[in-house]
Scaffold this active site. Structure first.
Site, PDB file in Angstrom:
ATOM      1  N   HIS A  68       0.775  -0.982  -0.093  1.00 20.02           N
ATOM      2  CA  HIS A  68       0.131   0.117   0.001  1.00 20.02           C
ATOM      3  C   HIS A  68       0.793   0.682   0.009  1.00 20.02           C
ATOM      4  O   HIS A  68       0.367   2.849  -0.422  1.00 20.02           O
ATOM      5  CB  HIS A  68      -0.926  -0.112   1.333  1.00 20.02           C
ATOM      6  CG  HIS A  68      -1.734   1.663   1.092  1.00 20.02           C
ATOM      7  ND1 HIS A  68      -1.183   2.659   2.712  1.00 20.02           N
ATOM      8  CD2 HIS A  68      -2.898   1.741   0.613  1.00 20.02           C
ATOM      9  CE1 HIS A  68      -2.389   3.180   2.597  1.00 20.02           C
ATOM     10  NE2 HIS A  68      -3.050   3.262   1.281  1.00 20.02           N
ATOM     11  N   GLU A  71       2.594   1.697  -3.735  1.00 16.11           N
ATOM     12  CA  GLU A  71       0.788   2.503  -4.453  1.00 16.11           C
ATOM     13  C   GLU A  71       0.952   3.654  -4.653  1.00 16.11           C
ATOM     14  O   GLU A  71       0.878   4.542  -5.257  1.00 16.11           O
ATOM     15  CB  GLU A  71      -0.013   2.050  -3.639  1.00 16.11           C
ATOM     16  CG  GLU A  71      -1.208   2.174  -4.381  1.00 16.11           C
ATOM     17  CD  GLU A  71      -2.761   2.590  -3.416  1.00 16.11           C
ATOM     18  OE1 GLU A  71      -2.727   3.895  -3.497  1.00 16.11           O
ATOM     19  OE2 GLU A  71      -2.914   1.685  -2.914  1.00 16.11           O
ATOM     20  N   HIS A  72       0.984   4.471  -3.206  1.00 16.30           N
ATOM     21  CA  HIS A  72       1.180   5.960  -2.499  1.00 16.30           C
ATOM     22  C   HIS A  72       2.705   6.768  -3.519  1.00 16.30           C
ATOM     23  O   HIS A  72       2.185   7.675  -3.804  1.00 16.30           O
ATOM     24  CB  HIS A  72       1.658   5.762  -0.233  1.00 16.30           C
ATOM     25  CG  HIS A  72      -0.414   6.207  -0.587  1.00 16.30           C
ATOM     26  ND1 HIS A  72      -0.778   7.400   0.297  1.00 16.30           N
ATOM     27  CD2 HIS A  72      -1.137   5.406  -0.107  1.00 16.30           C
ATOM     28  CE1 HIS A  72      -1.766   7.337   0.551  1.00 16.30           C
ATOM     29  NE2 HIS A  72      -2.613   5.712   0.877  1.00 16.30           N
ATOM     30  N   GLU A 143      -4.526   7.731   7.562  1.00 16.09           N
ATOM     31  CA  GLU A 143      -5.522   6.974   7.132  1.00 16.09           C
ATOM     32  C   GLU A 143      -5.569   5.658   7.849  1.00 16.09           C
ATOM     33  O   GLU A 143      -6.573   4.625   8.039  1.00 16.09           O
ATOM     34  CB  GLU A 143      -4.209   6.455   4.849  1.00 16.09           C
ATOM     35  CG  GLU A 143      -5.701   5.357   4.287  1.00 16.09           C
ATOM     36  CD  GLU A 143      -4.907   5.543   3.098  1.00 16.09           C
ATOM     37  OE1 GLU A 143      -5.150   4.299   2.506  1.00 16.09           O
ATOM     38  OE2 GLU A 143      -3.999   6.644   2.889  1.00 16.09           O
TER      39      GLU A 143
END
Length: 433
Positions: A68, A71-72, A143
């Site tokens: 993740h 991905e950012h 997040e």
């Protein structure tokens, strides 16, 4: 274009191309649409934390949440931001990471070729520095905290931890506040090099474009780049053989108890298209057991055991599969007892429900036909090698030929007492009036 294949379904043609570097490309032209949608996916997700990096001999386990995090950071380049570049072309862009895949997408009504080039270029051009990585940690930490505060997400993640303790599945897709602090630029580079290879990725384009022109554009773009030799990434876990926790609970600041019941897949999912058929047999099974039209649902609803929040789901990804049944309830004990009883009596319940079965098939086919109007649904539901390249267009014929005895058989295989787990969230004692 000697490897170009075509699949015709419902009067539409999907063109599939396997490039020399291993990238799989699917194109579905819809010239009657104004929009073009594209998604580039790598077969790499949050569970893929342990592997042998290039040039090393022993497996390395990377911090939870690294897929993740990667991905950012893919959007942030040395001299541009991919989000901004898509915006200049009049396009929207986004990305998501699941347990086993990471996808990057765009949607546009103009400059489709420029958007495809941008998508390929920014995903295939890694750029990570410790400075940029450290800057991102605070953003991702926020997040993570947002998801931690969501009781519905807590309910889902709680049952997954029950079914797959001590595995990467038990860790949140985004990681933890602690784990993301351990991630370095070198970690990202090593994970990128292992999993972001063309042969481990697929591109799906659907919308308003000319197929020949788009194929030429993609071939030229890929021919200009150098990639490491073709190889297969390693995937470490067999989740069917892990232990299961039968029950856990927690207290939160909520008004009404929440309960989720998980059925962990202990059976082996068939490979290829047979796996896709298995998936939809379970979908039909869950509909026959728990949908709003069943006598079981109506009985629980009339008794006040369930309310409109009651729902069910089935997830099948690389290496694991499970069903969940969940909702708010004023009577948690009755909820658990009745939902499990329905599952354990599945074969007796459905084996003579020919009429309900045919209706369930028609409803599912109807939903799928409706989803074919959505460019996003067509592209996002493509699972690549998991189902041997099957698309939404391949699903409807499978469902139409399904027979009730096949659903009964899969119920016998899938639903086992030792595969059932319960997770509950109760209001804190101080919150009870």
């Amino acid at each position: 274009m000697k490897d170009l294949a075509t699949t015709v379904r419902f009067g539409e043609t999907i063109y599939t191309l396997k490039l020399p570097n291993g990238l799989t490309v699917n194109l579905l032209a819809r010239p009657q649409y104004h929009k073009t949608y594209g998604v580039l996916t790598t077969n790499y997700g949050s569970v893929d934390t342990t592997f042998i990096p290039e040039g090393q001999n022993e497996p390395v386990t990377y911090p939870a949440g690294i897929a993740h995090f990667l991905e950012h950071k893919m959007f942030d380049k040395e001299d541009y931001d991919a989000f901004d570049l898509f915006g200049k072309y009049g396009a929207d862009s986004n990305a998501f990471t699941s347990y086993t895949r990471t996808s990057y997408m765009f949607s546009t009504t103009e400059n489709a070729q420029a958007c495809v080039t941008t998508l390929l270029d920014f995903v295939q051009t890694p750029y990570f520095t410790d400075e940029k990585v450290n800057k991102e940690k605070g953003i991702i930490d926020q997040e993570i905290k947002m998801y931690e505060d969501n009781p519905n997400w807590g309910l889902f993640s709680g049952i997954v931890k029950n079914m797959y303790p001590q595995t990467p599945l038990a860790l949140d897709i985004a990681g933890t506040s602690q784990s993301i602090q351990e991630i370095t630029a070198q970690d990202l580079n090593e994970c990128y090099a292992h999993f972001y290879r063309p042969e481990n990725m697929n591109l799906f384009l659907v919308g308003n474009f000319i197929v020949d022109d788009m194929i030429s554009l993609i071939e030229e773009n890929q021919a200009e780049k150098e990639f490491p030799p073709l190889t297969s990434p390693q995937y470490q876990f067999d989740y069917t053989k892990t232990d299961l926790l039968p029950y856990r609970m927690e207290e939160r600041d909520i008004q009404q108890p929440k309960t989720i019941i998980g059925i962990k897949g202990l059976d082996q999912v068939p490979a290829g298209r047979a796996g896709l058929f298995y998936y939809f047999k379970i979908e039909i099974l869950m509909q026959l057991l728990y949908s709003e039209s069943t006598p079981q649902y109506l009985a629980m609803y009339n008794q006040g055991v369930i309310d409109d929040s009651f729902d069910y789901d089935f997830l099948l990804e690389r290496g694991f599969h499970f069903a969940t049944i969940y909702g708010n309830t004023k009577d948690p004990q009755a909820f658990v007892k009745q939902v499990i009883q329905i599952a354990e009596n599945a074969v007796e319940t459905i084996q003579n429900q020919t009429e309900a079965f045919e209706l369930a098939k028609k409803e599912l086919v109807g939903r799928l036909i409706t989803s074919l109007d959505s460019l996003e649904s067509i592209a996002n539901n493509y699972e690549g090698e998991l189902f041997a390249g099957a698309t939404l267009f391949d699903v409807i014929p499978l469902i139409e030929k399904m027979e009730l005895n096949e659903v009964v058989e899969v119920a016998q295989q899938f639903i086992k007492e030792e595969a059932i787990s319960v997770y509950q969230i109760f209001p804190k004692e101080d919150d009870i009036q």
